[in-house]
Motif scaffolding. Structure first.
Motif, PDB file in Angstrom:
ATOM      1  N   LYS A 131       0.822  -1.209   0.000  1.00 38.69           N
ATOM      2  CA  LYS A 131       0.000   0.000   0.000  1.00 38.69           C
ATOM      3  C   LYS A 131       0.859   1.263   0.000  1.00 38.69           C
ATOM      4  CE  LYS A 131      -3.772  -2.296   2.539  1.00 38.69           C
ATOM      5  NZ  LYS A 131      -4.923  -2.082   1.671  1.00 38.69           N
ATOM      6  N   ILE A 132       1.871   1.279   0.867  1.00 39.78           N
ATOM      7  CA  ILE A 132       2.740   2.454   0.940  1.00 39.78           C
ATOM      8  C   ILE A 132       3.526   2.614  -0.361  1.00 39.78           C
ATOM      9  CG2 ILE A 132       4.698   3.506   2.126  1.00 39.78           C
ATOM     10  CD1 ILE A 132       3.761   2.142   4.685  1.00 39.78           C
ATOM     11  N   GLY A 133       3.970   1.504  -0.943  1.00 37.34           N
ATOM     12  CA  GLY A 133       4.708   1.554  -2.199  1.00 37.34           C
ATOM     13  C   GLY A 133       3.889   2.166  -3.321  1.00 37.34           C
ATOM     14  N   ARG A 134       2.622   1.831  -3.382  1.00 39.28           N
ATOM     15  CA  ARG A 134       1.747   2.414  -4.406  1.00 39.28           C
ATOM     16  C   ARG A 134       1.613   3.915  -4.207  1.00 39.28           C
ATOM     17  NH1 ARG A 134      -3.383  -1.736  -5.253  1.00 39.28           N
ATOM     18  NH2 ARG A 134      -2.182  -3.501  -6.075  1.00 39.28           N
ATOM     19  N   GLU A 135       1.444   4.337  -2.957  1.00 39.95           N
ATOM     20  CA  GLU A 135       1.341   5.766  -2.678  1.00 39.95           C
ATOM     21  C   GLU A 135       2.620   6.489  -3.094  1.00 39.95           C
ATOM     22  OE1 GLU A 135      -0.947   7.023   1.063  1.00 39.95           O
ATOM     23  OE2 GLU A 135      -0.173   5.046   1.607  1.00 39.95           O
ATOM     24  N   MET A 136       3.762   5.868  -2.827  1.00 36.17           N
ATOM     25  CA  MET A 136       5.039   6.473  -3.202  1.00 36.17           C
ATOM     26  C   MET A 136       5.174   6.612  -4.705  1.00 36.17           C
ATOM     27  SD  MET A 136       8.061   5.020  -0.781  1.00 36.17           S
ATOM     28  CE  MET A 136       8.231   5.582   0.911  1.00 36.17           C
ATOM     29  N   THR A 137       4.734   5.599  -5.433  1.00 41.27           N
ATOM     30  CA  THR A 137       4.834   5.621  -6.893  1.00 41.27           C
ATOM     31  C   THR A 137       4.099   6.832  -7.467  1.00 41.27           C
ATOM     32  OG1 THR A 137       5.027   3.212  -7.034  1.00 41.27           O
ATOM     33  CG2 THR A 137       4.282   4.363  -9.003  1.00 41.27           C
ATOM     34  N   VAL A 138       2.874   7.044  -6.995  1.00 39.66           N
ATOM     35  CA  VAL A 138       2.088   8.194  -7.457  1.00 39.66           C
ATOM     36  C   VAL A 138       2.770   9.490  -7.041  1.00 39.66           C
ATOM     37  CG1 VAL A 138      -0.113   9.406  -7.240  1.00 39.66           C
ATOM     38  CG2 VAL A 138      -0.079   6.913  -7.414  1.00 39.66           C
ATOM     39  N   CYS A 139       3.234   9.535  -5.802  1.00 43.15           N
ATOM     40  CA  CYS A 139       3.831  10.748  -5.254  1.00 43.15           C
ATOM     41  C   CYS A 139       5.083  11.167  -6.024  1.00 43.15           C
ATOM     42  CB  CYS A 139       4.161  10.510  -3.777  1.00 43.15           C
ATOM     43  SG  CYS A 139       4.843  11.934  -2.936  1.00 43.15           S
ATOM     44  N   VAL A 140       5.957  10.200  -6.334  1.00 39.94           N
ATOM     45  CA  VAL A 140       7.197  10.508  -7.061  1.00 39.94           C
ATOM     46  C   VAL A 140       6.891  11.001  -8.464  1.00 39.94           C
ATOM     47  CG1 VAL A 140       9.287   9.496  -8.055  1.00 39.94           C
ATOM     48  CG2 VAL A 140       8.624   8.942  -5.709  1.00 39.94           C
ATOM     49  N   LYS A 141       5.942  10.365  -9.139  1.00 42.15           N
ATOM     50  CA  LYS A 141       5.599  10.768 -10.503  1.00 42.15           C
ATOM     51  C   LYS A 141       4.992  12.168 -10.538  1.00 42.15           C
ATOM     52  CE  LYS A 141       5.094   6.150 -12.474  1.00 42.15           C
ATOM     53  NZ  LYS A 141       4.218   5.176 -13.161  1.00 42.15           N
ATOM     54  N   GLU A 142       4.300  12.533  -9.463  1.00 44.54           N
ATOM     55  CA  GLU A 142       3.657  13.844  -9.440  1.00 44.54           C
ATOM     56  C   GLU A 142       4.576  14.947  -8.923  1.00 44.54           C
ATOM     57  OE1 GLU A 142       0.115  13.399  -7.127  1.00 44.54           O
ATOM     58  OE2 GLU A 142      -1.026  12.504  -8.772  1.00 44.54           O
ATOM     59  N   GLY A 143       5.430  14.613  -7.935  1.00 41.29           N
ATOM     60  CA  GLY A 143       6.210  15.662  -7.288  1.00 41.29           C
ATOM     61  C   GLY A 143       7.707  15.502  -7.305  1.00 41.29           C
ATOM     62  N   GLY A 144       8.195  14.418  -7.927  1.00 43.26           N
ATOM     63  CA  GLY A 144       9.633  14.232  -8.006  1.00 43.26           C
ATOM     64  C   GLY A 144      10.181  13.358  -6.891  1.00 43.26           C
ATOM     65  N   PRO A 145      11.465  12.928  -7.027  1.00 47.46           N
ATOM     66  CA  PRO A 145      12.046  11.950  -6.118  1.00 47.46           C
ATOM     67  C   PRO A 145      12.774  12.522  -4.905  1.00 47.46           C
ATOM     68  CG  PRO A 145      13.537  12.319  -7.928  1.00 47.46           C
ATOM     69  CD  PRO A 145      12.339  13.211  -8.173  1.00 47.46           C
ATOM     70  N   ASP A 146      12.830  13.831  -4.797  1.00 43.66           N
ATOM     71  CA  ASP A 146      13.605  14.455  -3.722  1.00 43.66           C
ATOM     72  C   ASP A 146      12.695  14.789  -2.539  1.00 43.66           C
ATOM     73  OD1 ASP A 146      15.254  15.831  -2.065  1.00 43.66           O
ATOM     74  OD2 ASP A 146      15.889  17.331  -3.526  1.00 43.66           O
ATOM     75  N   PRO A 147      12.857  14.112  -1.413  1.00 44.74           N
ATOM     76  CA  PRO A 147      12.003  14.383  -0.256  1.00 44.74           C
ATOM     77  C   PRO A 147      12.196  15.775   0.320  1.00 44.74           C
ATOM     78  CG  PRO A 147      13.778  12.883   0.341  1.00 44.74           C
ATOM     79  CD  PRO A 147      13.810  13.016  -1.150  1.00 44.74           C
ATOM     80  N   ASN A 148      13.315  16.432  -0.026  1.00 43.43           N
ATOM     81  CA  ASN A 148      13.541  17.786   0.470  1.00 43.43           C
ATOM     82  C   ASN A 148      12.624  18.799  -0.213  1.00 43.43           C
ATOM     83  OD1 ASN A 148      15.715  17.167   2.268  1.00 43.43           O
ATOM     84  ND2 ASN A 148      17.047  16.917   0.492  1.00 43.43           N
ATOM     85  N   THR A 149      12.191  18.478  -1.422  1.00 44.20           N
ATOM     86  CA  THR A 149      11.292  19.381  -2.153  1.00 44.20           C
ATOM     87  C   THR A 149       9.898  18.784  -2.341  1.00 44.20           C
ATOM     88  OG1 THR A 149      12.128  18.504  -4.264  1.00 44.20           O
ATOM     89  CG2 THR A 149      13.192  20.474  -3.387  1.00 44.20           C
ATOM     90  N   ASN A 150       9.752  17.505  -2.042  1.00 41.15           N
ATOM     91  CA  ASN A 150       8.466  16.829  -2.173  1.00 41.15           C
ATOM     92  C   ASN A 150       8.019  16.443  -0.763  1.00 41.15           C
ATOM     93  OD1 ASN A 150       6.286  15.107  -2.642  1.00 41.15           O
ATOM     94  ND2 ASN A 150       7.213  14.166  -4.446  1.00 41.15           N
ATOM     95  N   ALA A 151       7.236  17.317  -0.138  1.00 43.27           N
ATOM     96  CA  ALA A 151       6.839  17.120   1.263  1.00 43.27           C
ATOM     97  C   ALA A 151       6.036  15.843   1.459  1.00 43.27           C
ATOM     98  CB  ALA A 151       6.038  18.325   1.754  1.00 43.27           C
TER      99      ALA A 151
END
Length: 241
Positions: free
Chosen positions: A27-47
Motif C-alpha cells: 500500500k505504501i509503495g503504491r502511494e510512493m509511486t504516485v507521489c514521485v511521478k507527481e512531485g519528483g524523487p527528492d524528499p527535500n522538495t516533495n513534502a
C-alpha cells in the motif's frame, strides 16, 4: 479497520504477520509511486514523499525497498497508479471516506461499492460527506507502561506546535495543521517520544453513536472489508468509538 481516537487508517499492528506486513508495504509503495511521478524523487522538495518515507520507516519498510520504489517510479517502470477517493454512508448514515490507490478504477470502485452495499451502507457522490471532515496531522503515542506524565506531554506537544492533544486511557493523540505536521512530528520524536502512528487524516467535526448492535457489527465488518482490499490506503468515518 477501526482506528485510534475515532479515525481509521491503514497501519501496522504490533503483532502483524508477515502477510499483513507485506500488505502494508504494498500500500505504501503504491502511494510512493504516485507521489514521485507527481512531485519528483527528492524528499527535500516533495513534502508528501518525505511524509511517506517517514511512514514507511515507522512500519519497518527496509530502506532498499523505499529506494527501489522511488527509482522505479522515477524511471517510469512502475505501474500506472492513480489516487481516488470515495464517499458514502455506512449503517445508520455513518459518514465514510475511502482513499485508494489503483491501476484499475473499475475494479476498485466495484469492490468499494460492494462493501458498502453488503453491510447496510451505500456509495454516494463525491462531496456527500467530505464537508463533515477536516484534514489534520494526527500523531498517536501509546503509554502502555504508564510512564508518561499527562501534563508533561501536553505541554511538550503544544510547544512543538500542535493544535490540540487528547488523552484516552494511556493513548495520546496529537493534532496538527497539515502544514505543520512534519515539523511537529520531528519535534516530538526529538523529545524522545516513540510514535505509534503519524499520518495525515480526515478528522470528523462531529461523531455519531450507533445504538444498534447489528449496526455496530456491520460497520466493523465493512471496515474490515476495506482493510482487506489491497487498493485501499485509508478509511475515515465519524462513528463514535
Amino acid at each position: 479497520m477501526s482506528g485510534h481516537s475515532k479515525w481509521s487508517t491503514i497501519k501496522r499492528k504490533k503483532e502483524a504477520t508477515d502477510q499483513a506486513r507485506a500488505k502494508v508495504f504494498t500500500k505504501i509503495g503504491r502511494e510512493m509511486t504516485v507521489c514521485v511521478k507527481e512531485g519528483g524523487p527528492d524528499p527535500n522538495t516533495n513534502a508528501k514523499l518525505r511524509d511517506l518515507i517517514a511512514k514507511a520507516k515507522s512500519n519497518n519498510v527496509p530502506n532498499d525497498n523505499i529506494e527501489r520504489t522511488i527509482k522505479k517510479a522515477l524511471g517510469g517502470t512502475g505501474e500506472n497508479y492513480e489516487e481516488v477517493v470515495y464517499e458514502g454512508y455506512g449503517p445508520a448514515g455513518i459518514a465514510v471516506i475511502v482513499e485508494a490507490t489503483t491501476d484499475n478504477r473499475n475494479r476498485t470502485a466495484g469492490n468499494v461499492r460492494a462493501a458498502f452495499s453488503k453491510y447496510g451502507g451505500n456509495l454516494g457522490q463525491n462531496g456527500c460527506v467530505g464537508y463533515l471532515f477536516e484534514e489534520k496531522g494526527v500523531i498517536t503515542i501509546m503509554d502502555e507502561d504508564d510512564e508518561i506524565e499527562e501534563d508533561k506531554i501536553m505541554e511538550d506537544a503544544l510547544e512543538c506546535g500542535a493544535e490540540d492533544i487528547k488523552c484516552d486511557e494511556g493513548e495520546y493523540t496529537i493534532y496538527t495543521s497539515v502544514d505543520d505536521f512534519a515539523e511537529v512530528r520531528e519535534a516530538v520524536i526529538a523529545l524522545g517520544y516513540t510514535l505509534a502512528t503519524a499520518d495525515l487524516a480526515k478528522v470528523p467535526s462531529t461523531y455519531v453513536e450507533l445504538t444498534s448492535e447489528e449496526d455496530v457489527a456491520n460497520m466493523e465488518k465493512m471496515l474490515d472489508k476495506f482493510n482487506e482490499d489491497d487498493d485501499v490506503n485509508a478509511v475515515f468515518h465519524n462513528m463514535e468509538s
